[in-house]
Every structure is written in C-alpha cells, then in structure tokens.
Design a protein around this motif. Sequence first.
Motif, short mmCIF file in Angstrom:
data_model
loop_
_atom_site.label_atom_id
_atom_site.label_comp_id
_atom_site.label_asym_id
_atom_site.label_seq_id
_atom_site.Cartn_x
_atom_site.Cartn_y
_atom_site.Cartn_z
N TYR A 179 45.02 24.88 -19.54
CA TYR A 179 43.89 25.26 -20.37
C TYR A 179 42.93 26.12 -19.55
O TYR A 179 42.64 25.80 -18.40
CB TYR A 179 43.14 24.03 -20.89
CG TYR A 179 43.98 23.17 -21.78
CD1 TYR A 179 44.15 23.48 -23.12
CD2 TYR A 179 44.61 22.03 -21.29
CE1 TYR A 179 44.92 22.70 -23.96
CE2 TYR A 179 45.39 21.24 -22.13
CZ TYR A 179 45.54 21.57 -23.46
OH TYR A 179 46.30 20.80 -24.27
N ASN A 180 42.44 27.17 -20.15
CA ASN A 180 41.44 28.02 -19.51
C ASN A 180 40.12 27.86 -20.26
O ASN A 180 39.89 28.52 -21.26
CB ASN A 180 41.88 29.49 -19.51
CG ASN A 180 43.02 29.73 -18.58
OD1 ASN A 180 43.06 29.18 -17.50
ND2 ASN A 180 43.97 30.55 -19.00
N PHE A 181 39.29 26.96 -19.77
CA PHE A 181 38.00 26.72 -20.39
C PHE A 181 36.95 27.63 -19.75
O PHE A 181 36.99 27.89 -18.55
CB PHE A 181 37.55 25.27 -20.18
CG PHE A 181 38.37 24.26 -20.93
CD1 PHE A 181 38.16 24.05 -22.27
CD2 PHE A 181 39.33 23.51 -20.27
CE1 PHE A 181 38.90 23.12 -22.97
CE2 PHE A 181 40.07 22.56 -20.95
CZ PHE A 181 39.86 22.37 -22.31
N LEU A 182 36.01 28.06 -20.53
CA LEU A 182 34.84 28.73 -19.98
C LEU A 182 33.99 27.69 -19.27
O LEU A 182 33.97 26.52 -19.64
CB LEU A 182 34.02 29.38 -21.10
CG LEU A 182 34.69 30.51 -21.88
CD1 LEU A 182 33.80 30.93 -23.04
CD2 LEU A 182 34.98 31.68 -20.95
N GLU A 183 33.30 28.12 -18.23
CA GLU A 183 32.46 27.17 -17.48
C GLU A 183 31.46 26.49 -18.39
O GLU A 183 31.22 25.29 -18.28
CB GLU A 183 31.74 27.90 -16.35
CG GLU A 183 30.92 26.95 -15.48
CD GLU A 183 30.27 27.66 -14.32
OE1 GLU A 183 29.03 27.79 -14.37
OE2 GLU A 183 30.99 28.05 -13.39
#
Length: 72
Positions: free
Chosen positions: A20-24
């Motif tokens: 998963y690539n979550f935004l900070e």
Amino acid sequence: MITKEQITDTFINLVLEEHYNFLEEDLVKLAEAFVKTATPAIVQEERKQCVKVVRSLNTFVADKLQEIRDNA
C-alpha cells in the motif's frame, strides 16, 4: 502523542498482505484514529494498575481513589 516520523516509520516497517502506498497525511489520520480509539482502554488499564499499586501500600487510600475514579 506520536510524531509524523514515528507514524511513517511504523507503517513503512509494517509487513502487510499487500503493498500500500499511503500519503503521509493519510497515515497520520489513520494513526490518530487508532490512538483515539485505543486511548480510553489504555487510560482505564493505567488507572486499574494505579489503584492496584496504591492498594498494596494503603487499602483505605486505594478505596477512596477507586471511588473517585468510578465517579469521574
């Protein structure tokens, strides 16, 4: 409270089923939601432990502390 860096590091090092690539910002929101949800249970357990320690020293004080905590 935990910092953005701690949140980011925790999620980066967490092994998940998928990648998963979550935004900070999303990680911070997610972490804050978990902390908010967990805080009452953590506080309750801490209070129980406090009363337990006080009870080992003075049962009368522990009873009064428990009474105050129950009414809070």
